[in-house]
Design an enzyme around this catalytic site. Structure first.
Site, mmCIF file in Angstrom:
data_model
loop_
_atom_site.group_PDB
_atom_site.id
_atom_site.type_symbol
_atom_site.label_atom_id
_atom_site.label_comp_id
_atom_site.label_asym_id
_atom_site.label_seq_id
_atom_site.Cartn_x
_atom_site.Cartn_y
_atom_site.Cartn_z
ATOM 1 C CG ASP A 1 -0.074 0.363 2.501
ATOM 2 O OD1 ASP A 1 -0.197 1.487 3.015
ATOM 3 O OD2 ASP A 1 0.728 -0.495 2.949
ATOM 4 C CB CYS B 1 -3.447 3.974 -19.461
ATOM 5 S SG CYS B 1 -4.437 3.906 -17.938
ATOM 6 C CB CYS C 1 -7.864 4.692 -16.737
ATOM 7 S SG CYS C 1 -7.020 6.246 -17.146
ATOM 8 C CB CYS D 1 -5.756 7.121 -20.849
ATOM 9 S SG CYS D 1 -4.439 7.390 -19.636
#
Length: 371
Positions: free
Chosen positions: A266, A304, A306, A309
């Site tokens: 994390d 990418c 996402c 993008c």
């Protein structure tokens, strides 16, 4: 009795592992990046967006949630899952990181840690029993023992005394833990000293936790020092239990700790970078505040998947960032978190294919501008 959180390793490539983390709130493919939601939210992202991104485990912080909104409020809401609406797996830190980050305003004793609240200056004592009890009210799938994370440059004697106290605290946490649908993980400390890491590992694994974290790294040491310690430590952790590296979120570092056998990690880095206009791409970081992006109408990262993008140009996002528009921060945050989540997806695939080592070296070389 089988603990609530377990891991099944389904593939290995060298020390790198791919598997499935089973939790009361679903299964998570590992290795996995866990976005940090310190105060019950991953900054800038809704729970629906986190689901779309593919986040498997989300973190909360016991110290901050203890003060605001308070353990009672969260408990009455049905724990963090009920309070936030997130129905996936969750992990809560014990407040141990604040023992490091708030060193100027806290005092450590055998009983626990006395803090001056960052909110109003009031004094509160976090004992292992309190940290465990609060995490029980928060109700995450994974709780962490209370530990001290000393600075990397602390002397050998200090690290020795600290890890032994952390082990005693861990035993008290285990005795205080109510169990139920929550697993309590131990934490290995010891700084940069191989002998102390081995001692901490022995003391912690003797308590037989269902999972283990490697703590006390990414706190000021060099990357080479960090990796050397992890390389010495990770293989000695129980092979049939989850391995959690606390506090790494840069893409190269993620691949390097995966290579050494880490399952979970994390960091606030992807979201923090986004708030400052810094973007993660396969060719390294981009600073959208630079003038060269004013007329750059390409996506942040052509590879990418996402929505940022797919639908927004660097020029537009750079404009939003320079004007401090909230939308800009949100869109870049979505991209950064999806970027590291997708990197883990790719890593899992290459571990299963048996070519993770070569692939990750090539990936890191390109990211660092050496390819």
């Amino acid at each position: 009795m089988k603990p609530p959180v377990t891991i099944e390793i389904t593939a290995r490539d060298g020390e790198a592992r791919a598997g499935t983390l089973d939790t009361p709130h679903g299964s998570v493919e590992t290795p996995t990046f866990m976005p940090v939601g310190t105060k019950g939210t991953v900054k800038g992202l809704s729970r629906e967006e986190l689901q779309d991104i593919g986040a498997g485990v989300v973190l909360g912080n016991t110290y901050h949630l203890y003060f605001r909104p308070g353990r009672e409020v969260v408990r009455e809401a049905g724990g963090l899952h009920g309070f936030t609406g997130w129905d996936g797996a969750m992990l809560t830190d014990s407040g141990g990181y604040q023992v490091f980050s708030l060193a100027k305003t806290r005092r450590i004793s055998e009983r626990g840690v006395e803090f001056a609240s960052v909110y109003d200056g009031s004094v509160h004592e976090f004992t292992p029993e309190l940290a465990t009890s609060v995490q029980g009210d928060l109700g995450a799938d994974i709780a962490m023992v209370l530990d001290e994370c000393p600075p990397a440059n602390a002397p050998h004697e200090y690290h020795r005394d600290s890890l032994r106290r952390t082990a005693r605290w861990a035993e008290r946490c285990k005795e205080a833990h109510a169990g139920g649908d929550q697993s309590l993980f131990g934490i290995v400390q010891g700084g940069l000293f191989p002998d102390l890491r081995k001692e901490s590992l022995r003391l912690t694994t003797d308590l037989d936790f269902p999972g283990y974290a490697v703590g006390g790294l990414s706190v000021g040491e060099s990357r080479a020092e960090m990796l050397e310690v992890l390389e010495q430590t990770a293989p000695l952790l129980p092979a049939d239990k989850p391995r959690y590296f606390m506090g790494i979120g840069d893409p190269a570092g993620i691949l390097q700790v995966i290579r050494l056998g880490v399952d979970m990690f994390d960091c606030v880095l992807p979201t923090r970078l986004a708030r400052h206009g810094s973007v993660l791409t396969r060719d390294g970081r981009l600073n959208l505040r630079n003038a060269r992006f004013r007329r750059d109408f390409s996506p942040l990262d052509a590879g990418c998947d996402c929505p940022t993008c797919a639908g927004y140009s660097r020029a537009y996002l750079a404009h939003l960032v320079r004007e401090d528009e909230l939308l800009g921060h949100r869109l870049v945050t979505y991209h950064n978190v999806r970027f590291v989540t997708r990197l883990c997806e790719e890593a899992r695939g290459h571990i299963r294919a048996g070519d993770f080592g070569a692939w990750s070296e090539t990936w890191i070389s390109r990211y660092e501008g050496r390819g």
